[in-house]
Structure formats: structure tokens, C-alpha cells
Design a protein around this motif. Structure first.
Motif, PDB file in Angstrom:
ATOM      1  N   ASP A 142      58.790  55.929 -19.505  1.00 40.47           N
ATOM      2  CA  ASP A 142      58.854  54.486 -19.752  1.00 40.47           C
ATOM      3  C   ASP A 142      59.666  53.810 -18.649  1.00 40.47           C
ATOM      4  O   ASP A 142      59.320  52.738 -18.173  1.00 40.47           O
ATOM      5  CB  ASP A 142      59.516  54.202 -21.103  1.00 40.47           C
ATOM      6  CG  ASP A 142      58.621  54.510 -22.283  1.00 40.47           C
ATOM      7  OD1 ASP A 142      57.419  54.752 -22.081  1.00 40.47           O
ATOM      8  OD2 ASP A 142      59.136  54.512 -23.414  1.00 40.47           O
ATOM      9  N   ALA A 143      60.749  54.463 -18.256  1.00 43.65           N
ATOM     10  CA  ALA A 143      61.623  53.896 -17.224  1.00 43.65           C
ATOM     11  C   ALA A 143      60.886  53.770 -15.891  1.00 43.65           C
ATOM     12  O   ALA A 143      61.040  52.764 -15.188  1.00 43.65           O
ATOM     13  CB  ALA A 143      62.872  54.762 -17.066  1.00 43.65           C
ATOM     14  N   THR A 144      60.084  54.751 -15.542  1.00 47.03           N
ATOM     15  CA  THR A 144      59.327  54.706 -14.295  1.00 47.03           C
ATOM     16  C   THR A 144      58.331  53.555 -14.315  1.00 47.03           C
ATOM     17  O   THR A 144      58.244  52.783 -13.360  1.00 47.03           O
ATOM     18  CB  THR A 144      58.565  56.035 -14.074  1.00 47.03           C
ATOM     19  OG1 THR A 144      59.475  57.121 -14.148  1.00 47.03           O
ATOM     20  CG2 THR A 144      57.864  56.049 -12.735  1.00 47.03           C
ATOM     21  N   LEU A 145      57.600  53.427 -15.412  1.00 45.41           N
ATOM     22  CA  LEU A 145      56.637  52.326 -15.527  1.00 45.41           C
ATOM     23  C   LEU A 145      57.332  50.974 -15.487  1.00 45.41           C
ATOM     24  O   LEU A 145      56.877  50.035 -14.829  1.00 45.41           O
ATOM     25  CB  LEU A 145      55.832  52.449 -16.821  1.00 45.41           C
ATOM     26  CG  LEU A 145      54.733  53.493 -16.828  1.00 45.41           C
ATOM     27  CD1 LEU A 145      54.104  53.591 -18.207  1.00 45.41           C
ATOM     28  CD2 LEU A 145      53.676  53.174 -15.790  1.00 45.41           C
ATOM     29  N   PHE A 146      58.446  50.867 -16.202  1.00 43.81           N
ATOM     30  CA  PHE A 146      59.180  49.606 -16.220  1.00 43.81           C
ATOM     31  C   PHE A 146      59.640  49.244 -14.814  1.00 43.81           C
ATOM     32  O   PHE A 146      59.531  48.092 -14.387  1.00 43.81           O
ATOM     33  CB  PHE A 146      60.368  49.675 -17.176  1.00 43.81           C
ATOM     34  CG  PHE A 146      61.072  48.367 -17.344  1.00 43.81           C
ATOM     35  CD1 PHE A 146      60.500  47.345 -18.077  1.00 43.81           C
ATOM     36  CD2 PHE A 146      62.298  48.150 -16.756  1.00 43.81           C
ATOM     37  CE1 PHE A 146      61.133  46.128 -18.227  1.00 43.81           C
ATOM     38  CE2 PHE A 146      62.944  46.937 -16.897  1.00 43.81           C
ATOM     39  CZ  PHE A 146      62.360  45.921 -17.638  1.00 43.81           C
ATOM     40  N   ALA A 147      60.125  50.231 -14.070  1.00 45.94           N
ATOM     41  CA  ALA A 147      60.580  49.974 -12.700  1.00 45.94           C
ATOM     42  C   ALA A 147      59.423  49.495 -11.827  1.00 45.94           C
ATOM     43  O   ALA A 147      59.591  48.593 -11.007  1.00 45.94           O
ATOM     44  CB  ALA A 147      61.215  51.235 -12.120  1.00 45.94           C
TER      45      ALA A 147
END
Length: 160
Positions: free
Chosen positions: A146-151
């Protein structure tokens, strides 16, 4: 072209997180918060992680042993969902160990199945996204969080 750029960004982020020792020290170890965490969620006080997509052969003692690699554990609970996967929660004594678990254990394979590790929170606190516009992003590598996509999508004015 856009997909290739996203792949390059993802590869750079993964390389930075997993291969740069300076990112693993002190307060810099904080994972990027996912945009769909509840309003008011404070990772500075959270000491618990959610573990999803757990292979059915994983036992609670094994789960505890894996997560002990990032710090002392206060508690560990495995919930058997169905014959294909389970989920669980791991409570740490300190936030830093929980953050380290998210950064280092997310995507790790247990019995050939990648686990998902993120901050734990009550689902009733989840942000209401009913008025949002949505896009589907599929066929992602198990390492994408999720963090990668959000970034990747945070360059836009609103992203969750």
C-alpha cells in the motif's frame, strides 16, 4: 511508458528500503503511511501490525518466531480464515520494532506464499471512501505494498 516509470520508481524504492543501511537507523525507519488508514491514525503510538495472506501451514509459534526477528513481541494471534489463507496480529513492546516488521517482512514468503504486513487498526475506523473516484491497479508484484502505491500516486492532489 507510464508503467515502465512506475516499475522504475518501485525498484528504486525497494532498493532504498532494503539495501541502504542508513534508512534502517533511528527515526528514518518509518514506513510511508497508506492513504486508506483511518483519519487520526497515529503511527507514532501504534505498536501492532496486521499480517495477511498467511499460508494455512503456518502456525502461531512459527509466526511468532518470524516476527521476533524485528524485536520483542508482547503478543501474537493467528486467525484461521479458510483453507487457502489466514491472517493475524502481532503486538510489539515498541513502535520501532513494529515499523521494522512492516519494512522488512512485508512480501516475505512463508511456505511459498507472500505475507502482507501493515499497521493494525480497527476496521470501523477506516476512512469513508464512498465519495472517491477509484482506479484499479492490477497484476502487481507481491512486493508492492500500500505504501509503494501511495508513494507512486501521491503526486496527485488527493490520493487514498
Amino acid at each position: 511508458m507510464q508503467q515502465q516509470r512506475l516499475k522504475q520508481q518501485h525498484a528504486l524504492m525497494q532498493q532504498a528500503l532494503y539495501h541502504n543501511p542508513s534508512l534502517m537507523s533511528g527515526p528514518q525507519i518509518e514506513p510511508i503511511l497508506s492513504g486508506n488508514l483511518p483519519p487520526g491514525f497515529d503511527a507514532a503510538t501504534c505498536r501492532s501490525v496486521y499480517v495477511g495472506n498467511i499460508h494455512p501451514q503456518v502456525t502461531e509459534p512459527l509466526l511468532q518466531e518470524v516476527f521476533l526477528s524485528t524485536g520483542p513481541i508482547e503478543g501474537c494471534k493467528l486467525i484461521k480464515k479458510d483453507k487457502q489463507s489466514s491472517y493475524g496480529f502481532v503486538d510489539y513492546f515498541d513502535r520501532r520494532s513494529a515499523a521494522l516488521a512492516i519494512v522488512t517482512l512485508n512480501g516475505r514468503h512463508l511456505f511459498g506464499q507472500p505475507i502482507k504486513v501493515n499497521w493494525a487498526y480497527a476496521s470501523s475506523q477506516r476512512e469513508d471512501t464512498s465519495g472517491h473516484h477509484n482506479i484499479f491497479v492490477g497484476d502487481l508484484s507481491p512486493e508492492v505494498t500500500d505504501a509503494t502505491l501511495f508513494a507512486c500516486f501521491s503526486v496527485y492532489s488527493s490520493c487514498s
